[in-house]
Design a protein around this motif. Sequence first.
Motif, PDB file in Angstrom:
ATOM      1  N   GLU A  53       0.723  -1.488   0.333  1.00  0.00           N
ATOM      2  CA  GLU A  53       0.418   0.034  -0.082  1.00  0.00           C
ATOM      3  C   GLU A  53       0.911   1.721  -0.436  1.00  0.00           C
ATOM      4  OE1 GLU A  53      -3.427   2.366   2.896  1.00  0.00           O
ATOM      5  OE2 GLU A  53      -3.332   0.442   3.093  1.00  0.00           O
ATOM      6  N   SER A  54       2.213   1.376   0.719  1.00  0.00           N
ATOM      7  CA  SER A  54       2.641   2.850   0.940  1.00  0.00           C
ATOM      8  C   SER A  54       3.576   2.546  -0.036  1.00  0.00           C
ATOM      9  CB  SER A  54       3.631   2.455   2.397  1.00  0.00           C
ATOM     10  OG  SER A  54       2.917   2.368   3.404  1.00  0.00           O
ATOM     11  N   TYR A  55       4.124   1.628  -1.008  1.00  0.00           N
ATOM     12  CA  TYR A  55       5.497   1.689  -1.855  1.00  0.00           C
ATOM     13  C   TYR A  55       4.834   1.228  -3.087  1.00  0.00           C
ATOM     14  CZ  TYR A  55       8.038   2.194   2.300  1.00  0.00           C
ATOM     15  OH  TYR A  55       8.460   3.380   3.031  1.00  0.00           O
ATOM     16  N   GLY A  56       3.964   0.537  -3.184  1.00  0.00           N
ATOM     17  CA  GLY A  56       3.637  -0.319  -4.446  1.00  0.00           C
ATOM     18  C   GLY A  56       3.876   0.852  -5.501  1.00  0.00           C
ATOM     19  N   THR A  57       3.299   1.233  -5.759  1.00  0.00           N
ATOM     20  CA  THR A  57       2.798   2.162  -6.764  1.00  0.00           C
ATOM     21  C   THR A  57       4.404   3.728  -6.517  1.00  0.00           C
ATOM     22  OG1 THR A  57       1.457   3.887  -6.131  1.00  0.00           O
ATOM     23  CG2 THR A  57       0.935   2.769  -7.375  1.00  0.00           C
ATOM     24  N   ARG A  58       4.788   3.314  -6.014  1.00  0.00           N
ATOM     25  CA  ARG A  58       6.079   4.216  -6.027  1.00  0.00           C
ATOM     26  C   ARG A  58       8.062   3.592  -6.398  1.00  0.00           C
ATOM     27  NH1 ARG A  58       5.886   6.121   0.002  1.00  0.00           N
ATOM     28  NH2 ARG A  58       8.128   6.883  -0.565  1.00  0.00           N
ATOM     29  N   LEU A  59       7.307   1.947  -6.499  1.00  0.00           N
ATOM     30  CA  LEU A  59       8.669   1.704  -6.317  1.00  0.00           C
ATOM     31  C   LEU A  59      10.045   2.077  -8.147  1.00  0.00           C
ATOM     32  CD1 LEU A  59       8.021  -2.420  -5.513  1.00  0.00           C
ATOM     33  CD2 LEU A  59       9.153  -0.156  -4.139  1.00  0.00           C
ATOM     34  N   PRO A  60      11.612   2.183  -7.972  1.00  0.00           N
ATOM     35  CA  PRO A  60      12.093   1.842  -6.483  1.00  0.00           C
ATOM     36  C   PRO A  60      11.626   3.256  -5.262  1.00  0.00           C
ATOM     37  CG  PRO A  60      13.668   1.943  -7.788  1.00  0.00           C
ATOM     38  CD  PRO A  60      12.104   2.381  -8.505  1.00  0.00           C
ATOM     39  N   VAL A  61      12.215   2.864  -4.411  1.00  0.00           N
ATOM     40  CA  VAL A  61      12.088   3.429  -3.116  1.00  0.00           C
ATOM     41  C   VAL A  61      13.475   3.153  -2.268  1.00  0.00           C
ATOM     42  CG1 VAL A  61      11.043   4.874  -0.954  1.00  0.00           C
ATOM     43  CG2 VAL A  61       9.668   4.360  -3.344  1.00  0.00           C
ATOM     44  N   VAL A  62      13.975   4.385  -2.037  1.00  0.00           N
ATOM     45  CA  VAL A  62      15.518   4.467  -0.793  1.00  0.00           C
ATOM     46  C   VAL A  62      14.981   4.995   0.198  1.00  0.00           C
ATOM     47  CG1 VAL A  62      17.853   4.604  -0.425  1.00  0.00           C
ATOM     48  CG2 VAL A  62      17.155   4.386  -2.913  1.00  0.00           C
ATOM     49  N   ARG A  63      15.155   4.156   1.144  1.00  0.00           N
ATOM     50  CA  ARG A  63      15.247   4.689   2.537  1.00  0.00           C
ATOM     51  C   ARG A  63      16.620   4.991   3.826  1.00  0.00           C
ATOM     52  NH1 ARG A  63      11.089   2.814   6.984  1.00  0.00           N
ATOM     53  NH2 ARG A  63      11.494   3.920   8.541  1.00  0.00           N
ATOM     54  N   HIS A  64      16.827   5.861   3.807  1.00  0.00           N
ATOM     55  CA  HIS A  64      17.917   6.251   4.921  1.00  0.00           C
ATOM     56  C   HIS A  64      17.248   5.785   6.459  1.00  0.00           C
ATOM     57  CE1 HIS A  64      20.156   8.523   6.604  1.00  0.00           C
ATOM     58  NE2 HIS A  64      22.252   7.882   6.708  1.00  0.00           N
ATOM     59  N   LEU A  65      17.259   4.182   7.042  1.00  0.00           N
ATOM     60  CA  LEU A  65      17.599   3.997   8.340  1.00  0.00           C
ATOM     61  C   LEU A  65      17.435   5.665   9.360  1.00  0.00           C
ATOM     62  CD1 LEU A  65      17.449   0.880   7.866  1.00  0.00           C
ATOM     63  CD2 LEU A  65      15.312   1.950   8.035  1.00  0.00           C
ATOM     64  N   ALA A  66      18.923   6.085   8.875  1.00  0.00           N
ATOM     65  CA  ALA A  66      18.759   6.826  11.115  1.00  0.00           C
ATOM     66  C   ALA A  66      18.004   7.990  10.351  1.00  0.00           C
ATOM     67  CB  ALA A  66      20.047   7.199  10.405  1.00  0.00           C
ATOM     68  N   THR A  67      17.447   8.284   9.550  1.00  0.00           N
ATOM     69  CA  THR A  67      16.980   9.995   9.875  1.00  0.00           C
ATOM     70  C   THR A  67      15.709   9.716   8.856  1.00  0.00           C
ATOM     71  OG1 THR A  67      17.141  10.231   6.764  1.00  0.00           O
ATOM     72  CG2 THR A  67      18.920  11.060   8.935  1.00  0.00           C
ATOM     73  N   ASP A  68      15.084   7.532   8.218  1.00  0.00           N
ATOM     74  CA  ASP A  68      13.660   7.811   7.826  1.00  0.00           C
ATOM     75  C   ASP A  68      13.538   8.801   6.767  1.00  0.00           C
ATOM     76  OD1 ASP A  68      13.194   5.596   9.113  1.00  0.00           O
ATOM     77  OD2 ASP A  68      11.862   6.813  11.354  1.00  0.00           O
ATOM     78  N   ARG A  69      14.075   9.282   6.277  1.00  0.00           N
ATOM     79  CA  ARG A  69      13.786   9.301   4.825  1.00  0.00           C
ATOM     80  C   ARG A  69      13.878   8.998   3.758  1.00  0.00           C
ATOM     81  NH1 ARG A  69      17.587  15.510   4.973  1.00  0.00           N
ATOM     82  NH2 ARG A  69      15.795  16.199   3.395  1.00  0.00           N
ATOM     83  N   GLU A  70      13.354   9.438   2.416  1.00  0.00           N
ATOM     84  CA  GLU A  70      12.894   8.091   1.481  1.00  0.00           C
ATOM     85  C   GLU A  70      12.570   9.162   0.313  1.00  0.00           C
ATOM     86  OE1 GLU A  70      10.013   5.300   4.081  1.00  0.00           O
ATOM     87  OE2 GLU A  70       9.333   7.047   1.413  1.00  0.00           O
ATOM     88  N   LEU A  71      13.940   8.381  -0.807  1.00  0.00           N
ATOM     89  CA  LEU A  71      14.389   9.087  -2.360  1.00  0.00           C
ATOM     90  C   LEU A  71      13.279   7.456  -2.731  1.00  0.00           C
ATOM     91  CD1 LEU A  71      15.880  10.616  -4.149  1.00  0.00           C
ATOM     92  CD2 LEU A  71      17.252   9.539  -4.412  1.00  0.00           C
ATOM     93  N   ASP A  72      12.014   8.541  -3.840  1.00  0.00           N
ATOM     94  CA  ASP A  72      11.331   7.885  -4.967  1.00  0.00           C
ATOM     95  C   ASP A  72      11.970   7.960  -6.181  1.00  0.00           C
ATOM     96  OD1 ASP A  72       9.538   8.319  -2.871  1.00  0.00           O
ATOM     97  OD2 ASP A  72       8.108   8.368  -3.229  1.00  0.00           O
ATOM     98  N   TRP A  73      12.069   7.348  -7.211  1.00  0.00           N
ATOM     99  CA  TRP A  73      12.755   7.185  -8.002  1.00  0.00           C
ATOM    100  C   TRP A  73      12.001   7.691  -8.803  1.00  0.00           C
ATOM    101  CZ3 TRP A  73      16.787   5.538 -10.536  1.00  0.00           C
ATOM    102  CH2 TRP A  73      16.609   4.974 -12.011  1.00  0.00           C
ATOM    103  N   PRO A  74      12.386   8.481  -9.755  1.00  0.00           N
ATOM    104  CA  PRO A  74      13.454   8.626 -10.842  1.00  0.00           C
ATOM    105  C   PRO A  74      14.572   9.174 -10.018  1.00  0.00           C
ATOM    106  CG  PRO A  74      12.361   9.976 -11.889  1.00  0.00           C
ATOM    107  CD  PRO A  74      11.672   9.496 -10.901  1.00  0.00           C
ATOM    108  N   PHE A  75      15.710   9.104  -9.821  1.00  0.00           N
ATOM    109  CA  PHE A  75      17.100   9.898  -9.710  1.00  0.00           C
ATOM    110  C   PHE A  75      18.602   9.193 -10.291  1.00  0.00           C
ATOM    111  CE2 PHE A  75      15.523   6.337  -6.396  1.00  0.00           C
ATOM    112  CZ  PHE A  75      17.463   5.755  -6.886  1.00  0.00           C
ATOM    113  N   ASP A  76      19.102  10.330 -10.932  1.00  0.00           N
ATOM    114  CA  ASP A  76      20.291   9.513 -11.547  1.00  0.00           C
ATOM    115  C   ASP A  76      21.328   9.367  -9.895  1.00  0.00           C
ATOM    116  OD1 ASP A  76      21.182  12.130 -10.867  1.00  0.00           O
ATOM    117  OD2 ASP A  76      20.779  12.594 -12.913  1.00  0.00           O
ATOM    118  N   SER A  77      22.938   9.757 -10.182  1.00  0.00           N
ATOM    119  CA  SER A  77      23.838   8.994  -9.257  1.00  0.00           C
ATOM    120  C   SER A  77      24.050  10.356  -9.008  1.00  0.00           C
ATOM    121  CB  SER A  77      24.636   8.461 -10.485  1.00  0.00           C
ATOM    122  OG  SER A  77      25.717   9.227 -11.649  1.00  0.00           O
ATOM    123  N   ALA A  78      24.114  11.502  -9.509  1.00  0.00           N
ATOM    124  CA  ALA A  78      24.309  12.732  -8.704  1.00  0.00           C
ATOM    125  C   ALA A  78      23.240  13.000  -7.988  1.00  0.00           C
ATOM    126  CB  ALA A  78      24.164  14.050 -10.051  1.00  0.00           C
TER     127      ALA A  78
END
Length: 89
Positions: A53-78
């Motif tokens: 429910e939370s991530y199904g339409t947003r994949l991939p998602v990166v989550r930083h565990l120490a801060t709980d901040r997330e970065l949704d696709w699309p993203f490049d290396s920079a």
Amino acid sequence: MNNETPDLLIYTTEGCHLCDIATQVIASAVDLEQVYVELVDIAEEKDADRLIESYGTRLPVVRHLATDRELDWPFDSATFAHWYEVVNE
């Protein structure tokens, strides 16, 4: 490398080609000897319904565990490298 607690989670699922690309982007932006990244297949976890429910339409998602901040696709290396620097300040 810290093998106990991951630094980053990558929410993914089987057959997600964008997740494969995101994993490659992350690997090119950080030193995986220093950053512990764990892949989480949202369909295989015990709380799969909530994760889908939370991530199904947003994949991939990166989550930083120490801060709980997330970065949704699309993203490049920079973009990822900048996000990672900010969340680690």
